[in-house]
Write an enzyme that holds these catalytic residues in place. Structure first.
Site, short mmCIF file in Angstrom:
data_model
loop_
_atom_site.label_atom_id
_atom_site.label_comp_id
_atom_site.label_asym_id
_atom_site.label_seq_id
_atom_site.Cartn_x
_atom_site.Cartn_y
_atom_site.Cartn_z
N ASP A 20 33.33 100.80 -44.97
CA ASP A 20 34.37 100.87 -43.92
C ASP A 20 35.79 100.68 -44.44
OD1 ASP A 20 34.84 101.22 -41.08
OD2 ASP A 20 35.43 99.12 -41.01
N SER B 104 36.66 106.25 -36.96
CA SER B 104 35.55 105.45 -36.46
C SER B 104 34.49 106.34 -35.82
CB SER B 104 36.06 104.44 -35.43
OG SER B 104 36.85 103.48 -36.06
N ARG C 198 36.90 98.84 -29.34
CA ARG C 198 38.29 98.47 -29.60
C ARG C 198 39.18 98.98 -28.46
NH1 ARG C 198 40.15 101.31 -33.09
NH2 ARG C 198 38.36 102.51 -33.76
N HIS D 240 40.94 102.84 -44.62
CA HIS D 240 39.75 102.90 -43.77
C HIS D 240 38.74 103.84 -44.46
CE1 HIS D 240 38.14 103.78 -39.42
NE2 HIS D 240 37.47 102.83 -40.01
#
Ligand code: GDP
Ligand code: PGA
Ligand code: MN
Length: 617
Positions: free
Chosen positions: A307, A282, A91, A260
């Site tokens: 996730d 992440s 990302r 998240h």
């Protein structure tokens, strides 16, 4: 601009034909697809139906084009490996924007640009950007198609890799389009282009992308415009862009939460079940924890999601959670038979796309941590010959497996219940070498929100930029909050007040603390079930702990350590709350709260002062 369905289109005859024979009468969809086709000038237009035949056609074409390598059928049936451009591996947070009408709406943690200005910039980039390519229209739904208010989206993309990955990650295709059309439903417009048009006769490259990248969310329009990248979080727009950034903005307006978080179901030997959610940044352990294989006798874990979690209050006031995704997009390195056997079993069933892993000489895949034994020869993710003597890792540190969730053996049967599952606990966690103990329980909801708000973690390879730098990552949502971060924290505080007595208990974990020798103090993975057991014990009023300035921490005797090979010293290192270390945390928290400035909820200031008092500063 006239976007009515009857306006003449400048598109070529193939595209015009596909528009005229569209499998839908949804007026807004037809108008938007036509507008995008006029702008991006594709050679072909395909309405994605989501069928097996379509998958086979697209994967065949990608193998032919060199985008995919077909893996050995006896090892990974119907599975493929993709290798990205070396500059398109993660990302891109510095190129990710929240383009709200007002700058305050995005700020202070998101990049912002005036939406009209951004749209003008992007229109220039999109103009002709699909030339020589096929534009795919993917109708999709995040969460259940049977939900009362299904969350529809349509992704338009010139990447067949995105189409196939979206088919794994979401429910896509004809059934979705039919329902969207029949109910004339709202949908999120998600526009994606690789930004690599082909001139007539120009040869393609295996992984087209553009040096210029933009990942842009327009929260008021509920629209996503992504340009220049083919990588997961930048290009599979149902995932981070929709299910987190756009959904968090919708959730703020409607009184729910898009987070998240992994969700798992834990059942104790007395058959008592609890659902817990976990927010870790992440590459900090969500997928692994979601698929945990408990090492303690009689405990059973099942996965609900790995996730993203959408959480709403039902009529009885219970907070219920659904996983909006249909697949896993997991970090490959570190995933192995000893650490995450459930993930290994899931990918071994096939139907999987691997990205930036290494290839074995017999048509399989490999990555660091997959097996204890390192193969003598591999082809690394850059296509170079690799041996254990090679300097660089064989797989990229952010290499991924993309696999259908249904292939997970330990999937909870209720994983796709449109009404969701009731939540007992929320666990925050980060990657910290020091300071943060293995587990602690917050004093109450407001304190727990403060802990989430000040969550800190070392950066990972999941985003481009430096790795290993400690940053504040509120609720693991820093890159994903689709509106003002202070308003986001206020939303958490407000929900806790409105639903007092119904909120889950908040815990905080750190699997990554180092002992005095620099090794992980806690063995992690399946052994984290011991932490889950303590958490369930706390929920049931059965487990003990010690009050510390930061919360309630188990003493060694409060944890089930049966059969665990850990020294007293390591355990001490894992559980320790060092007041001096915590005093040193305060300036970092203060600085972070200064960033939020006048949008910081007063409750967070109050919690900060209470922490100061408890630390006697
Ligand atoms: P996600 O991106 O949050 O889903 O993170 P993953 O579950 O994919 O894990 C990211 C990395 O952290 C992988 O390399 C894992 O092997 C590693 N990891 C996950 N859980 C643990 C743990 O309990 N202990 C240690 N030491 N590493 C872990
Ligand atoms: P994750 O995000 O690291 O949280 O799994 C992956 C992505 O970039 O989509
Ligand atoms: Mn993950």
């Amino acid at each position: 601009q006239d976007t009515s369905t009857t306006s003449p289109s400048g598109a070529n005859s193939a595209v015009r034909n596909a528009l005229e024979n569209a499998p839908t009468t949804h007026a807004r969809l037809l108008a938007w697809v036509r507008e995008v086709a006029d702008l991006t000038e594709p050679d072909q237009l395909v309405w994605v139906d989501g069928s097996e035949a379509e998958w086979t056609r697209l994967t065949d074409e990608m193998v032919e084009a060199g985008t995919l390598v077909r893996l050995a059928e006896d090892k990974f049936p119907n599975s493929f490996a993709a290798f990205s451009d070396p500059e398109d591996v993660a990302r891109v947070e510095e190129q990710t924007f929240i383009c709200s009408q007002e700058e305050r709406g995005a700020g202070p943690t998101n990049n912002w640009m005036d939406p009209q200005e951004m749209k003008a910039t992007l229109r220039d980039l999109y103009r002709g950007s699909m030339h020589g390519r096929t534009m795919h229209v993917i109708p999709f739904v995040m969460g259940s198609l049977e939900a009362t208010d299904p969350k529809f989206g349509v992704e338009v993309t010139d990447s067949p890799y995105v189409v196939c990955s979206m088919r794994i990650m979401a429910t896509i295709g004809s059934a979705v389009l039919e329902k969207m059309t029949a109910t004339d439903a709202f949908f999120v417009e998600a526009l994606h282009s690789l930004g690599f048009p082909l001139d007539d006769g120009q040869a393609d490259v295996p992984w087209p992308c553009n040096e210029t990248k933009y990942i842009v969310q327009f929260p008021e329009d509920r629209a996503i415009w992504s340009y220049g990248s083919g990588y997961g979080g930048n290009a599979l727009l149902g995932k981070k862009c929709y299910a987190l950034r756009i959904a968090s903005a919708i959730a703020h307006d409607e009184g729910w939460l898009a987070e998240h978080m992994l969700v798992l179901k834990i059942t104790d030997p007395q058959d008592r079940a609890h659902y817990v959610a976990g927010a870790f940044p992440s590459a900090c352990g969500k997928t692994n924890f979601a698929m945990i294989e408990p090492t303690i006798e009689g405990w059973k874990a099942e996965m609900v999601g790995d996730d993203i979690a959408w959480m709403r209050f039902d009529d009885a006031g219970t907070l219920r959670v659904v996983n909006p995704e249909a697949g896993l997009f997991g970090v490959a390195p570190g995933t192995g038979w000893s650490t995450n056997p459930n993930a290994m079993r899931a990918v071994a069933k096939g139907n999987t796309i691997f990205t930036n892993v290494a290839l074995t000489d017999d048509g399989g895949v490999w990555w660091e941590g997959m097996t204890d034994e390192v193969p003598a020869h591999l082809t690394d993710w850059r296509g170079r010959s690799w041996t254990p003597a090679s300097k660089n890792p064989a797989a990229h540190p952010n290499s991924r497996f993309c696999t259908p969730i249904k292939q997970v053996d330990i999937l909870a049967p209720e994983y796709d219940d449109p009404d969701g599952v009731p939540l007992s606990a929320i666990i925050f966690g980060g990657r910290r070498k020091t300071t943060v103990p293995l587990v602690h329980e917050s004093f109450d909801w407001e304190h727990g929100v403060f802990e989430g708000a000040t969550l800190s973690s070392e950066t990972t390879a999941a985003a481009s930029g430096a790795v290993g730098v400690v940053r504040r990552d509120p609720m693991a949502m820093l890159p994903f909050i689709g509106y003002n971060a202070g308003d986001y924290l206020a939303h958490w505080v407000k929900l806790g007040k409105a639903h007092a007595g119904h909120m889950p208990t908040i815990f905080y974990v750190n699997w990554f603390r180092r002992d005095r020798d620099g090794a992980f103090a806690w063995p992690g993975f399946g052994e984290n079930s011991r932490v889950l057991k303590w958490i369930v014990g706390r929920l049931e009023g059965e487990a003990q702990g010690e009050q510390t300035p930061i919360g309630i921490v188990p003493r060694p005797e409060d944890l089930d350590l049966t059969g665990l090979d850990i020294s007293d010293q390591q355990l001490g290192d894992a559980l320790k709350v060092d007041v001096e270390e915590w005093r040193r945390e305060l300036p970092g928290i203060h600085q972070w709260f200064n960033v939020l400035h006048d949008s910081l909820p007063p409750e967070m200031v109050r919690q900060y002062h209470r922490l100061e008092v408890r630390l006697e500063v």
